[in-house]
Design an enzyme around this catalytic site. Structure first.
Site, PDB file in Angstrom:
ATOM      1  N   GLY A 148      30.672 -20.448  -5.367  1.00  0.00           N
ATOM      2  CA  GLY A 148      32.115 -20.241  -5.441  1.00  0.00           C
ATOM      3  C   GLY A 148      32.993 -21.465  -5.581  1.00  0.00           C
ATOM      4  O   GLY A 148      34.196 -21.329  -5.813  1.00  0.00           O
TER       5      GLY A 148
ATOM      6  N   ARG B  68      29.215 -22.038 -11.292  1.00  0.00           N
ATOM      7  CA  ARG B  68      30.227 -22.704 -12.101  1.00  0.00           C
ATOM      8  C   ARG B  68      30.276 -24.228 -11.915  1.00  0.00           C
ATOM      9  O   ARG B  68      30.380 -24.977 -12.879  1.00  0.00           O
ATOM     10  CB  ARG B  68      31.593 -22.113 -11.746  1.00  0.00           C
ATOM     11  CG  ARG B  68      32.723 -22.561 -12.624  1.00  0.00           C
ATOM     12  CD  ARG B  68      34.068 -22.064 -12.058  1.00  0.00           C
ATOM     13  NE  ARG B  68      34.034 -20.688 -11.646  1.00  0.00           N
ATOM     14  CZ  ARG B  68      34.314 -19.645 -12.453  1.00  0.00           C
ATOM     15  NH1 ARG B  68      34.672 -19.865 -13.692  1.00  0.00           N
ATOM     16  NH2 ARG B  68      34.249 -18.410 -12.005  1.00  0.00           N
TER      17      ARG B  68
ATOM     18  N   CYS C 134      39.337  -7.649 -33.708  1.00  0.00           N
ATOM     19  CA  CYS C 134      40.435  -6.687 -33.800  1.00  0.00           C
ATOM     20  C   CYS C 134      40.824  -6.157 -32.424  1.00  0.00           C
ATOM     21  O   CYS C 134      40.572  -4.989 -32.094  1.00  0.00           O
ATOM     22  CB  CYS C 134      40.040  -5.557 -34.731  1.00  0.00           C
ATOM     23  SG  CYS C 134      39.551  -6.198 -36.331  1.00  0.00           S
TER      24      CYS C 134
HETATM   25  C1  LIG Z   1      28.276 -15.299  -9.109  1.00  0.00           C
HETATM   26  C2  LIG Z   1      27.630 -15.594  -7.810  1.00  0.00           C
HETATM   27  C3  LIG Z   1      27.450 -16.915  -7.400  1.00  0.00           C
HETATM   28  C4  LIG Z   1      27.964 -18.089  -8.159  1.00  0.00           C
HETATM   29  O1  LIG Z   1      29.347 -18.203  -8.144  1.00  0.00           O
HETATM   30  P1  LIG Z   1      30.054 -19.493  -8.734  1.00  0.00           P
HETATM   31  O2  LIG Z   1      31.483 -19.266  -8.530  1.00  0.00           O
HETATM   32  O3  LIG Z   1      29.687 -19.585 -10.175  1.00  0.00           O
HETATM   33  O4  LIG Z   1      29.553 -20.671  -7.962  1.00  0.00           O
HETATM   34  C5  LIG Z   1      26.763 -17.124  -6.228  1.00  0.00           C
HETATM   35  N1  LIG Z   1      26.284 -16.096  -5.483  1.00  0.00           N
HETATM   36  C6  LIG Z   1      26.454 -14.811  -5.849  1.00  0.00           C
HETATM   37  C7  LIG Z   1      25.907 -13.728  -5.001  1.00  0.00           C
HETATM   38  C8  LIG Z   1      27.123 -14.522  -7.017  1.00  0.00           C
HETATM   39  O5  LIG Z   1      27.297 -13.245  -7.381  1.00  0.00           O
END
Ligand SMILES: *Cc1c(COP(=O)(O)O)cnc(C)c1O
Length: 422
Positions: free
Chosen positions: A239, A275, A342
């Site tokens: 996250g 990310r 489109c």
């Molecule tokens: C998508 C996800 C992540 C990664 O999230 P990021 O924001 O890309 O770091 C980690 N754990 C779970 C369970 C996810 O669904």
């Protein structure tokens, strides 16, 4: 920090000019920087040095085999959300014992494949799933290592579509009932209560929500211990955001926010970054087809589209747009940058200030490494873009541009009884 920089007004990926890549490989084109990927992994590892933490790359963010291999070779584990992702990991020789399996809707076949592969643990998200995992494990005659994903009921302050830690989200089991779930899990056959997991959302740009989540899970772990349930792993999810426009905290502060409340807890930690490892290690290079002026607006129509990069319309995401060849000076223009699909939702930017552009110019959508190519589709019968990785002065295609034959693979022209008049 990334290795996409201008040299003599030409946008380079490390030591390769991106206009040369576009000439050689066509557009739209995803370009990744290996040095940036490695650097991000190293910086994040360093931030967690001194704690026993396994980094499981959330591969849904960018899942081509070469990138998986790169991270696997650096010691990463993987956070997977489907059997397809599991198979990708196994294809690159990943260590199954470093794989965790997240997601609210695992099928029996997926649970079985994960157990047969011997993954580290399955992050279970509901009571019925707990029962299914127990049942599949019993049938296979194995112990299933599970963790319960707790929904910590907090607001991470990010876009609602990427917020997962709030009480009314579909993810995880309710905070107040975690104790009951573990008590029930303990009574089910063939389950090993391996851990506890949480994941509060994505593109989070403050440390507060991470710290709050860590405090909440610390409390759960203590309460479970008091009930005689000892766990091995604490999975803190992913996250952490990247600088699209806002400025996220550095990995060191993120690590401090997470680990602060957990220093004395004595568990192995897992984090699931997606990310932050890959976001600004990739760009999407696209070519201008037309500059279209109406009496109220200017549109820059490019050959990339929402089927290549859907984040702007899906998440109202901001991607910086840079000219691949920078002309010095000159006035800027305000334009919508749009693709050929489109749909009104097919845009990369609206009312954006850009340098003067003309037909044939190349533009780079920055920070397109995460949730870019992986969300690409064939909508409008558009073949998916090629992906190339740059390493120093060299580049290699990691996925070929799709062809028309790829588009129709598996399709049949059936003869329908009765003919046209039926
Ligand atoms: C998508 C996800 C992540 C990664 O999230 P990021 O924001 O890309 O770091 C980690 N754990 C779970 C369970 C996810 O669904």
């Amino acid at each position: 920090m990334n290795y996409f920089t201008y040299k003599d007004n030409r946008l380079f990926a490390e030591d390769v000019a991106t206009d040369q890549l576009a000439e050689a490989l066509g557009t739209p084109l995803y370009v990744y920087s290996a040095r940036t990927l490695r650097r991000h992994f190293r910086v994040l590892s360093d931030a967690f040095k001194g704690s026993d933490t396994l980094i499981c790359f959330a591969m849904k963010a960018l899942s081509n085999l070469s990138v998986l291999k790169l991270f696997g070779d650096m010691g990463a584990g993987f956070d997977i959300v489907s059997v397809g992702e599991l198979m990708r990991c196994l294809r690159v020789g990943a260590d199954a014992h470093k794989i965790v399996f997240s997601g609210v809707g695992k099928t029996d076949a997926e649970i079985e494949a994960a157990l047969k592969a011997g993954i580290l643990m399955i992050n279970v998200e509901s009571r019925p799933e707990l029962h299914r995992v127990s049942e599949v494990a019993r049938r296979l005659g194995v112990q299933a290592p599970v963790s319960l994903r707790v929904n910590p009921d907090l607001d991470p302050g990010t876009h609602p579509h990427i917020s997962t830690g709030h009480r009314d989200s579909k993810f995880g089991v309710p905070f107040a009932q975690v104790g009951e779930y573990y008590a029930e899990a303990r009574t089910l056959p063939n389950l090993e209560l391996a851990g506890l997991s949480t994941h509060i959302g994505s593109q989070i740009t403050e440390t507060g929500p991470f710290n709050e989540a860590a405090q909440k899970v610390a409390r759960i772990v203590s309460a479970l211990r008091a009930d005689g349930i000892g766990l091995k792993y604490l999975d803190l999810g992913g996250g952490l955001g990247i600088p699209y426009q806002e400025e996220p905290p550095p990995p060191s502060e993120y690590a401090a926010a997470l680990l602060g409340p957990l220093r004395s807890i004595g568990l192995k930690f897992i984090i699931e970054p997606g990310r932050v490892l890959v976001g600004n290690a990739g760009i999407l290079v696209t070519r201008v087809l037309y500059v279209k002026e109406t009496d109220v607006k200017r549109f820059v129509v490019v050959d990339g589209a929402m089927n290549d990069l859907i984040r702007p319309v899906l998440y109202e995401a901001f991607h910086e747009i840079r000219p691949v060849l920078r002309r010095s000076g000159g006035p800027t223009v305000t334009a919508d940058v749009v693709g050929p699909v489109c749909e009104s939702g097919d845009f990369f930017a609206r009312e954006r200030d850009l340098p003067q552009v003309q037909r044939g110019d190349l533009l780079a959508l920055m920070s397109a490494g995460a949730y870019g190519f992986v969300m690409a589709s064939n909508y409008n019968s558009r073949p998916r873009a090629a992906e190339v990785i740059v390493n120093g002065a060299e580049y290699q295609v990691v996925r070929e541009r799709e062809t028309f034959e790829d588009l129709i693979r598996g399709e049949k022209i059936v003869t329908l009884k009765g003919g046209p008049d039926a």
